[in-house]
Design a protein around this motif. Sequence first.
Motif, short mmCIF file in Angstrom:
data_model
loop_
_atom_site.label_atom_id
_atom_site.label_comp_id
_atom_site.label_asym_id
_atom_site.label_seq_id
_atom_site.Cartn_x
_atom_site.Cartn_y
_atom_site.Cartn_z
N ALA C 190 0.84 -1.20 0.00
CA ALA C 190 0.00 0.00 0.00
C ALA C 190 0.88 1.25 0.00
O ALA C 190 0.61 2.23 -0.72
CB ALA C 190 -0.92 -0.02 1.23
N LEU C 191 1.97 1.18 0.74
CA LEU C 191 2.88 2.31 0.86
C LEU C 191 3.59 2.56 -0.47
O LEU C 191 3.73 3.73 -0.91
CB LEU C 191 3.91 2.00 1.97
N GLN C 192 3.96 1.42 -1.11
CA GLN C 192 4.63 1.56 -2.40
C GLN C 192 3.68 2.18 -3.43
O GLN C 192 4.07 3.04 -4.22
CB GLN C 192 5.14 0.19 -2.90
N ALA C 236 11.90 2.94 5.45
CA ALA C 236 12.78 4.05 5.81
C ALA C 236 14.22 3.58 5.93
O ALA C 236 15.17 4.29 5.59
CB ALA C 236 12.31 4.69 7.12
N LYS C 237 14.35 2.28 6.44
CA LYS C 237 15.68 1.72 6.60
C LYS C 237 16.39 1.64 5.25
O LYS C 237 17.60 1.91 5.14
CB LYS C 237 15.55 0.31 7.21
N SER C 238 15.65 1.28 4.21
CA SER C 238 16.28 1.16 2.88
C SER C 238 16.22 2.50 2.15
O SER C 238 16.58 2.58 0.97
CB SER C 238 15.59 0.06 2.07
N GLY C 239 15.74 3.56 2.81
CA GLY C 239 15.72 4.88 2.23
C GLY C 239 14.62 5.13 1.23
O GLY C 239 14.64 6.10 0.49
N ALA C 240 13.62 4.26 1.21
CA ALA C 240 12.54 4.42 0.25
C ALA C 240 11.52 5.43 0.75
O ALA C 240 10.66 5.89 -0.02
CB ALA C 240 11.87 3.08 -0.01
N VAL C 241 11.63 5.80 2.03
CA VAL C 241 10.65 6.73 2.58
C VAL C 241 11.31 7.49 3.74
O VAL C 241 12.30 7.02 4.31
CB VAL C 241 9.38 5.95 3.03
N ARG C 255 6.92 10.94 3.95
CA ARG C 255 6.94 11.51 2.60
C ARG C 255 7.97 10.75 1.77
O ARG C 255 8.81 10.03 2.33
CB ARG C 255 7.29 13.00 2.64
N ALA C 256 7.89 10.96 0.48
CA ALA C 256 8.88 10.34 -0.40
C ALA C 256 10.23 11.01 -0.14
O ALA C 256 10.27 12.19 0.25
CB ALA C 256 8.48 10.53 -1.87
#
Lengths: 191, 191, 262
Positions: C190-192, C236-241, C255-256
């Motif tokens: 859903a987040l993606q 967030a850990k992988s920096g996607a958010v 946020r992105a």
Amino acid sequence: MDALTSLSRLVEGLIFASVEPVSENALRQFVVTQGADENILGPVLAEIRLRYEDHAVELVAVAKGWQFRTRSEIAPALTRIVEKPRRLSRSAMETLAIIAYHQPCTRADIEGIRGVSLSQTVLDTLIEDGLIMPKGRKEVPGRPILWGTSAHFLSSFGLSDLGALPRRDELLLDPDAAAQAGRIVTQQGIK
Amino acid sequence: MDALTSLSRLVEGLIFASVEPVSENALRQFVVTQGADENILGPVLAEIRLRYEDHAVELVAVAKGWQFRTRSEIAPALTRIVEKPRRLSRSAMETLAIIAYHQPCTRADIEGIRGVSLSQTVLDTLIEDGLIMPKGRKEVPGRPILWGTSAHFLSSFGLSDLGALPRRDELLLDPDAAAQAGRIVTQQGIK
Amino acid sequence: MGEGGSVFLAGETQETVPHLSLTGFEGPLDLLLDLARAQKVDLAQISILQLVEQYLAFVEGARQIRLELAADWLVMAAWLTWLKSRLLLPAENEADGEAEEAAGLLQGRLLELEAIRGLSLWLDNRPRLGEHVFARGCGEDMTQIDRSGLRVDMVGLITAYLAMTRRKGRKRFYAPPRPRYWTVTEAVSALQRLLNASEIAGWQKLTSLLPAQESTAPRARAAALASALVAGLEMAKSGAVELKQDGVFAEIMLRAPQKEEE
């Protein structure tokens, strides 16, 4: 016949005919109703014992009173041994069948297949009758015992080896056998 | 102890242990299992009877078997203590006598001989006491039940078999029996 | 039984019969046998004629007191009257044989009853088990039962196996309904989806991610929120958010990731 002897014959008959051992109290009362002194009971019993000296039975004092019993030395010759072979209980038979078909298997396997927990009594019965035996342990946590059938199992059921056991698919797929099995199940199932 | 005596002690124990009469067949079998000839049973029983000569109990032949029973002489002293079975009424006793002599016979046969109708109470009493039993039906219109005496009848009256009943001519000619019969009639009839 | 049981003739009413009682007589045959015995001779030699007369007199006497005398007494009386008349006829009469036969029949019945009564008394005088004589009261059971053997057969084994299989096939286990919560995997996707949508920009509330149907039940909502948070932290850990929270218990915002180059 003197008074002691005739009284002792009455007491003898009384003890013989009684359904239960006759208590000393009851005997004393009986002696009194026969017009004798209650202290005569000792000599009376002694005389009866003497009369049965060379007999197959003897007068003995048991917990609740006096009684005639077969002498212990001749009892063995009279004892008839009747063999009444037991049948396995339904749960024992089912457990044995599972072990026969799924061996080696653990207790948990058996419970899983039967869908009910396996009582220790059932397992003990099968072990005592020498039908099953441990076949090592399963290398999983807890290392449970693996059970299998014994040589005595084969001889009890008249099997040459485990291969002589009808295969499960034979039992279930052969239409005749299935029909027969179905009939048997119906007969026993509702009991 | 010689062989006969030791065998007779075993047979004594066997009969004494049993509440019911031990059948002659069973005794014969027992003698054979003890390695003796079955014809020895006669002498064996005779020896046992002798051994109990001065006892309150005696060995009697009843209903095709053997049993120890208290002697009738000591009955008066014992009956006060042991519960008695009911006495049979005159009609019940006569009906029983007819069935004993004429078995198997129908109710109509019994009524014909006594010249009075058979009451249900009498029939019930004899059946309840286990003295008579149905022995099939007579193949005549109505198919009435045929009655006969039971093994318990023999045992109850201390008879070895039906042949132990007195013959009819013995009863008619025996002056003692006639006198006894006369006495009872005088009590009941006209003086 | 004893139909004539209660007939009494008192001495005063009937002088010829001092005391007459039918009590104790079970029917006419019973009385006849008694009268025959009173002749004090062998039953085979009794005088039937005398017997008949005695019976008739007896019953006649009884009838004067009790008219409702039972039928069988009267039937017997009628038959005996007939017999008497035949027996009294001159010997050369033709009916002679018939009467003799009837008399013989009566005699036979009396003899039979006499024998039965004899046997009845004989039995009565015998010591009866449980009344005069007694058998051993408590027997000893000399049989020993050996139950060490086992009776098993193949049929029993197979039957047991099949029965069990079938029973298990039929058996339904009760499984409590497992609550379906919004999972972490669902939250991640859903987040993606949210991040891929280009029109979304700036900080968004984490709660806006939750599916609408999860917002009603408090337990389901809490579970969904937890899933969303775990998904957010994972991404967030992988920096996607990027995530931020302005204070304790404040709304978590996401946020992105902002590109540094821009």
